[in-house]
Design a protein around this motif. Structure first.
Motif, PDB file in Angstrom:
ATOM      1  N   MET A   1       0.840  -1.199   0.000  1.00 48.69           N
ATOM      2  CA  MET A   1       0.000   0.000   0.000  1.00 48.69           C
ATOM      3  C   MET A   1       0.875   1.249   0.000  1.00 48.69           C
ATOM      4  SD  MET A   1      -3.076  -1.074   2.651  1.00 48.69           S
ATOM      5  CE  MET A   1      -3.910   0.487   2.379  1.00 48.69           C
ATOM      6  N   THR A   2       0.415   2.270  -0.655  1.00 44.98           N
ATOM      7  CA  THR A   2       1.163   3.519  -0.766  1.00 44.98           C
ATOM      8  C   THR A   2       0.899   4.403   0.449  1.00 44.98           C
ATOM      9  OG1 THR A   2       1.050   3.468  -3.180  1.00 44.98           O
ATOM     10  CG2 THR A   2       1.550   5.590  -2.141  1.00 44.98           C
ATOM     11  N   VAL A   3       1.975   4.902   1.043  1.00 45.87           N
ATOM     12  CA  VAL A   3       1.873   5.795   2.196  1.00 45.87           C
ATOM     13  C   VAL A   3       2.734   7.013   1.962  1.00 45.87           C
ATOM     14  CG1 VAL A   3       1.397   3.936   3.830  1.00 45.87           C
ATOM     15  CG2 VAL A   3       3.755   4.604   3.399  1.00 45.87           C
ATOM     16  N   THR A   4       2.436   8.081   2.693  1.00 43.50           N
ATOM     17  CA  THR A   4       3.191   9.331   2.587  1.00 43.50           C
ATOM     18  C   THR A   4       3.667   9.743   3.970  1.00 43.50           C
ATOM     19  OG1 THR A   4       1.924  10.087   0.669  1.00 43.50           O
ATOM     20  CG2 THR A   4       3.116  11.759   1.914  1.00 43.50           C
ATOM     21  N   ILE A   5       4.932  10.095   4.076  1.00 48.03           N
ATOM     22  CA  ILE A   5       5.494  10.605   5.327  1.00 48.03           C
ATOM     23  C   ILE A   5       5.403  12.119   5.315  1.00 48.03           C
ATOM     24  CG2 ILE A   5       7.563  10.757   6.771  1.00 48.03           C
ATOM     25  CD1 ILE A   5       8.483   8.114   5.580  1.00 48.03           C
ATOM     26  N   VAL A   6       4.853  12.700   6.393  1.00 50.45           N
ATOM     27  CA  VAL A   6       4.741  14.157   6.498  1.00 50.45           C
ATOM     28  C   VAL A   6       5.466  14.613   7.758  1.00 50.45           C
ATOM     29  CG1 VAL A   6       2.550  14.232   5.245  1.00 50.45           C
ATOM     30  CG2 VAL A   6       2.534  13.987   7.735  1.00 50.45           C
ATOM     31  N   ASP A   7       6.005  15.835   7.692  1.00 45.82           N
ATOM     32  CA  ASP A   7       6.734  16.366   8.849  1.00 45.82           C
ATOM     33  C   ASP A   7       5.774  17.055   9.809  1.00 45.82           C
ATOM     34  OD1 ASP A   7       6.090  18.749   7.652  1.00 45.82           O
ATOM     35  OD2 ASP A   7       8.102  19.145   6.871  1.00 45.82           O
ATOM     36  N   VAL A   8       6.333  17.755  10.794  1.00 45.62           N
ATOM     37  CA  VAL A   8       5.494  18.390  11.815  1.00 45.62           C
ATOM     38  C   VAL A   8       4.642  19.514  11.239  1.00 45.62           C
ATOM     39  CG1 VAL A   8       7.020  17.791  13.728  1.00 45.62           C
ATOM     40  CG2 VAL A   8       7.442  19.885  12.433  1.00 45.62           C
ATOM     41  N   ALA A   9       5.044  20.062  10.081  1.00 48.12           N
ATOM     42  CA  ALA A   9       4.260  21.106   9.410  1.00 48.12           C
ATOM     43  C   ALA A   9       3.293  20.522   8.402  1.00 48.12           C
ATOM     44  CB  ALA A   9       5.194  22.109   8.738  1.00 48.12           C
ATOM     45  N   GLN A  10       3.154  19.180   8.415  1.00 46.27           N
ATOM     46  CA  GLN A  10       2.256  18.464   7.507  1.00 46.27           C
ATOM     47  C   GLN A  10       2.716  18.509   6.061  1.00 46.27           C
ATOM     48  OE1 GLN A  10      -0.151  16.743   9.144  1.00 46.27           O
ATOM     49  NE2 GLN A  10       0.786  17.700  10.935  1.00 46.27           N
ATOM     50  N   ALA A  11       3.988  18.860   5.821  1.00 47.48           N
ATOM     51  CA  ALA A  11       4.526  18.872   4.466  1.00 47.48           C
ATOM     52  C   ALA A  11       5.018  17.479   4.092  1.00 47.48           C
ATOM     53  CB  ALA A  11       5.675  19.867   4.359  1.00 47.48           C
ATOM     54  N   PRO A  12       4.716  16.980   2.870  1.00 45.39           N
ATOM     55  CA  PRO A  12       5.170  15.648   2.456  1.00 45.39           C
ATOM     56  C   PRO A  12       6.694  15.555   2.412  1.00 45.39           C
ATOM     57  CG  PRO A  12       3.439  16.473   1.004  1.00 45.39           C
ATOM     58  CD  PRO A  12       3.873  17.627   1.858  1.00 45.39           C
ATOM     59  N   VAL A  13       7.210  14.460   2.928  1.00 43.49           N
ATOM     60  CA  VAL A  13       8.650  14.215   2.937  1.00 43.49           C
ATOM     61  C   VAL A  13       9.020  13.082   1.985  1.00 43.49           C
ATOM     62  CG1 VAL A  13      10.596  13.462   4.378  1.00 43.49           C
ATOM     63  CG2 VAL A  13       8.937  15.082   5.288  1.00 43.49           C
ATOM     64  N   PHE A  14       8.162  12.047   1.936  1.00 43.05           N
ATOM     65  CA  PHE A  14       8.453  10.892   1.082  1.00 43.05           C
ATOM     66  C   PHE A  14       7.163  10.114   0.858  1.00 43.05           C
ATOM     67  CE2 PHE A  14       9.514   6.382   0.556  1.00 43.05           C
ATOM     68  CZ  PHE A  14      10.429   6.438  -0.488  1.00 43.05           C
ATOM     69  N   THR A  15       7.044   9.557  -0.345  1.00 43.79           N
ATOM     70  CA  THR A  15       5.917   8.697  -0.675  1.00 43.79           C
ATOM     71  C   THR A  15       6.446   7.383  -1.225  1.00 43.79           C
ATOM     72  OG1 THR A  15       4.455  10.571  -1.152  1.00 43.79           O
ATOM     73  CG2 THR A  15       3.823   8.425  -2.046  1.00 43.79           C
ATOM     74  N   GLY A  16       5.960   6.270  -0.701  1.00 46.28           N
ATOM     75  CA  GLY A  16       6.426   4.963  -1.152  1.00 46.28           C
ATOM     76  C   GLY A  16       5.488   3.863  -0.702  1.00 46.28           C
ATOM     77  N   GLU A  17       5.904   2.623  -0.930  1.00 46.32           N
ATOM     78  CA  GLU A  17       5.067   1.474  -0.601  1.00 46.32           C
ATOM     79  C   GLU A  17       5.530   0.804   0.690  1.00 46.32           C
ATOM     80  OE1 GLU A  17       5.073  -1.183  -3.885  1.00 46.32           O
ATOM     81  OE2 GLU A  17       3.844   0.119  -5.162  1.00 46.32           O
ATOM     82  N   VAL A  18       4.557   0.327   1.455  1.00 46.49           N
ATOM     83  CA  VAL A  18       4.838  -0.388   2.694  1.00 46.49           C
ATOM     84  C   VAL A  18       5.463  -1.735   2.356  1.00 46.49           C
ATOM     85  CG1 VAL A  18       3.838  -1.402   4.775  1.00 46.49           C
ATOM     86  CG2 VAL A  18       2.917   0.740   3.862  1.00 46.49           C
ATOM     87  N   GLU A  19       6.545  -2.084   3.044  1.00 44.56           N
ATOM     88  CA  GLU A  19       7.264  -3.325   2.756  1.00 44.56           C
ATOM     89  C   GLU A  19       6.879  -4.459   3.696  1.00 44.56           C
ATOM     90  OE1 GLU A  19      11.424  -2.509   2.784  1.00 44.56           O
ATOM     91  OE2 GLU A  19      11.247  -0.799   1.436  1.00 44.56           O
ATOM     92  N   LYS A  20       6.739  -4.148   4.975  1.00 51.45           N
ATOM     93  CA  LYS A  20       6.472  -5.185   5.967  1.00 51.45           C
ATOM     94  C   LYS A  20       5.384  -4.700   6.909  1.00 51.45           C
ATOM     95  CE  LYS A  20       8.820  -8.167   9.354  1.00 51.45           C
ATOM     96  NZ  LYS A  20      10.116  -8.489  10.015  1.00 51.45           N
ATOM     97  N   VAL A  21       4.421  -5.577   7.206  1.00 53.49           N
ATOM     98  CA  VAL A  21       3.298  -5.204   8.054  1.00 53.49           C
ATOM     99  C   VAL A  21       3.123  -6.248   9.153  1.00 53.49           C
ATOM    100  CG1 VAL A  21       0.829  -4.745   8.167  1.00 53.49           C
ATOM    101  CG2 VAL A  21       2.130  -4.003   6.174  1.00 53.49           C
ATOM    102  N   LEU A  22       3.073  -5.772  10.397  1.00 56.13           N
ATOM    103  CA  LEU A  22       2.729  -6.614  11.538  1.00 56.13           C
ATOM    104  C   LEU A  22       1.346  -6.210  12.026  1.00 56.13           C
ATOM    105  CD1 LEU A  22       6.155  -6.574  13.429  1.00 56.13           C
ATOM    106  CD2 LEU A  22       5.303  -8.287  11.813  1.00 56.13           C
ATOM    107  N   GLU A  23       0.941  -6.737  13.171  1.00 55.92           N
ATOM    108  CA  GLU A  23      -0.406  -6.453  13.641  1.00 55.92           C
ATOM    109  C   GLU A  23      -0.614  -4.972  13.947  1.00 55.92           C
ATOM    110  OE1 GLU A  23      -3.555  -7.770  17.173  1.00 55.92           O
ATOM    111  OE2 GLU A  23      -1.495  -8.500  17.204  1.00 55.92           O
ATOM    112  N   LYS A  24       0.370  -4.353  14.648  1.00 57.76           N
ATOM    113  CA  LYS A  24       0.212  -2.963  15.044  1.00 57.76           C
ATOM    114  C   LYS A  24       1.312  -2.065  14.502  1.00 57.76           C
ATOM    115  CE  LYS A  24      -2.033  -4.146  19.435  1.00 57.76           C
ATOM    116  NZ  LYS A  24      -1.979  -3.990  20.921  1.00 57.76           N
ATOM    117  N   ASP A  25       2.245  -2.616  13.749  1.00 58.48           N
ATOM    118  CA  ASP A  25       3.379  -1.847  13.255  1.00 58.48           C
ATOM    119  C   ASP A  25       3.648  -2.187  11.791  1.00 58.48           C
ATOM    120  OD1 ASP A  25       4.380  -0.888  16.073  1.00 58.48           O
ATOM    121  OD2 ASP A  25       4.179  -3.061  16.226  1.00 58.48           O
ATOM    122  N   ALA A  26       4.361  -1.292  11.135  1.00 62.55           N
ATOM    123  CA  ALA A  26       4.729  -1.519   9.737  1.00 62.55           C
ATOM    124  C   ALA A  26       6.057  -0.829   9.456  1.00 62.55           C
ATOM    125  CB  ALA A  26       3.643  -1.006   8.799  1.00 62.55           C
ATOM    126  N   MET A  27       6.645  -1.177   8.292  1.00 65.69           N
ATOM    127  CA  MET A  27       7.960  -0.637   7.946  1.00 65.69           C
ATOM    128  C   MET A  27       7.981  -0.232   6.484  1.00 65.69           C
ATOM    129  SD  MET A  27      11.684  -2.501   7.963  1.00 65.69           S
ATOM    130  CE  MET A  27      11.394  -3.195   6.328  1.00 65.69           C
TER     131      MET A  27
END
Length: 275
Positions: free
Chosen positions: A217-243
């Motif tokens: 799934m595609t996700v976007t990382i945003v900083d404290v000012a809500q500005a996009p930093v990086f967009t990419g695909e999730v590689e590993k998913v656990l029950e409550k965490d992902a990487m």
């Protein structure tokens, strides 16, 4: 509370808890330093006060008439209570009680314990009783800065601050858990760990399969000012965490948010993401 309110309260709680922890360690260090700086053979007493003391013996003594006390006065007296083995080294020791009459004059009163009838030489123990006129003078003699200048015992401060620290940690945990739930409802997770590897930076954030997240799934990382930093695909998913892995030159930090686009649904108390 909404997400913004929870975030502000968590930040405030963390700052308050940090201050309380700092004060706690200051009080502990002040108390320990005061103990180390105070001479072990010096007793600070007020008129009418008393305190138990102890000293070493060359051998076990059952008859205290074999011990002689030199110094003191008729108003500052040492009475032997018992002989026993030392707790740490197991040597023979005596235990006694120093009493100061209410009419004792302020000053230093040495108490020297010797073996009665023994040859002159090194005494068994030497203590100095310093009689002070009032509680204010006693406080000023303290090696504790908190007690001397703030009239607060460092150990009293420790007893007060410790429950506050535990309460602060519990409050932070509950607020962080609440914030995590609110973030998940809007398809967001906070970055809490970053590992540098040869391929880039492995970013681990608090959102997983429990919230409907899936690998690819595609996700976007945003900083404290809500500005996009990086967009990419999730590689590993656990029950409550992902990487997700980002380039080494990507300015990502812990505390940034990872967002998933799409429609968000809630069912049976759990949140899910529909891309």
């Amino acid at each position: 509370m909404n997400l913004d309110q929870t975030t502000r309260w968590r930040s405030l709680s963390g700052k308050v808890c940090t201050v309380i922890v700092a004060l706690f360690f200051v009080a502990v260090m002040d108390g320990l330093i005061a103990i180390l700086r105070h001479p072990v053979n010096l007793l600070l007493l007020l008129p009418g006060g008393s305190e138990e003391i102890s000293g070493l013996l060359r051998e076990e003594v059952k008859d205290f008439s074999l011990l002689q006390v030199q110094g003191g006065s008729d108003r500052v007296r040492l009475v032997f209570l018992e002989s026993r083995k030392g707790f740490w080294l197991g040597g023979d020791m005596w235990r006694g009680k120093v009493s100061v009459d209410v009419g004792a004059e302020p000053g230093d009163y040495p108490l020297i314990v010797r073996e009665a009838g023994g040859a002159p030489g090194k005494p068994l123990s030497v203590h100095v009783v310093r009689v002070l006129p009032d509680a204010d003078a006693l406080r000023k003699q303290s090696k504790s800065m908190l007690l001397k200048y703030g009239n607060v015992s460092p150990w009293f401060a420790v007893m007060v601050l410790l429950p506050l620290i535990l309460l602060g940690f519990l409050t932070n945990y509950l607020l962080a858990h609440r914030r995590e739930q609110l973030l998940a409802r809007t398809g967001q997770g906070e970055i809490y760990h970053i590992v540098r590897v040869d391929e880039g930076q492995q970013v681990i954030f608090g959102m997983g399969s429990k919230h409907g997240l899936q690998p690819g799934m595609t996700v976007t990382i945003v900083d404290v000012a809500q500005a996009p930093v990086f967009t990419g695909e999730v590689e590993k998913v656990l029950e409550k965490d992902a990487m997700i892995t980002v380039p080494l030159d990507c300015p990502v930090r812990t505390g940034y948010l990872v967002r998933v686009g799409g429609l968000f649904l809630e069912s049976a108390g759990a949140e899910s993401v529909v891309p």
